[in-house]
Design a protein around this motif. Sequence first.
Motif, short mmCIF file in Angstrom:
data_model
loop_
_atom_site.label_atom_id
_atom_site.label_comp_id
_atom_site.label_asym_id
_atom_site.label_seq_id
_atom_site.Cartn_x
_atom_site.Cartn_y
_atom_site.Cartn_z
N ASN A 126 -26.68 15.74 21.12
CA ASN A 126 -27.78 14.76 21.12
C ASN A 126 -28.61 14.77 19.85
N CYS A 127 -28.34 15.70 18.93
CA CYS A 127 -29.07 15.73 17.66
C CYS A 127 -28.65 14.54 16.79
N SER A 128 -29.58 14.05 16.00
CA SER A 128 -29.31 12.87 15.16
C SER A 128 -29.05 13.22 13.70
N SER A 129 -29.16 14.49 13.32
CA SER A 129 -28.92 14.88 11.93
C SER A 129 -28.42 16.32 11.88
N LEU A 130 -27.84 16.67 10.74
CA LEU A 130 -27.37 18.03 10.53
C LEU A 130 -28.53 19.02 10.60
#
Length: 264
Positions: A126-130
């Motif tokens: 569900n994370c949107s970035s590294l």
Amino acid sequence: MNFQIIPPPPSLKNYVRHFWMLEDQTDDVSPKTFTAMCNGIPGLIFQEKPEAFAGFEGERLPQLFVFGQATKYGQLHCHGSFRTLGVSFQPTALKSVFGLNANELTHQNTCISQLTKTVLTEQLLNCSSLQQQVNCLSTFLLAQVRRHEGGNKKVEYAVGALQQGANLSRVLHDLNLSGRSLERLFHSYIGIAPSLFTRICRFQTSLAFLRQSKFHSLTDLAHSIGYYDQSHFIRDFKLFSGASPRIYLRKTIERMPGFPEWQS
């Protein structure tokens, strides 16, 4: 193909060497072969596409798993695109982060759910970035450290000395330990014997020299890192990398250190 290294926060530097990300967003579905070389450290891997890689025996790998020390090289096979996030731990992390006797995972991996109850897989998806993924992993690992922290100063000293090229007999003398006592500690905290860990450290040193072309001959290189002769050096190099030094230099594409792709 894109590879990145992300340093850990200061609170994790004693447990984590670095985070990393490797991705290939290619449309090419032809098979690729990568070699996982021995590096003396355990790790954690999260695969956004769990079907992308097959394990050493052709098995499907868990989406999020922890792996222990390797005693020899292994090959992973991939088809199509992938994006993989990893943690390269310090050598004693299986004990200090997960509370495991490290030899339980030597040359093996296990799904994170077998070690602790967690929703980490879903959080990472569900994370949107590294950076969000790295932060999520850091939070999880810090909680694990607080639960299990229990380092051993003698093991930490031995690991540091051997990584710097110290002689094993000198380390035993400095610690006032018998070989058997240090071996018991290493099996518990590292997962392999001190003698094997020393050989893997020598192998890693040789890789650094080979990558930078800092050698006149393989015999000179072997002697400079503590081998009696070239044949013993090449035997270990093949065991830990899957190829001779010369073939490694000619036939690998190493975007991620220690995880080269083989050219046909």
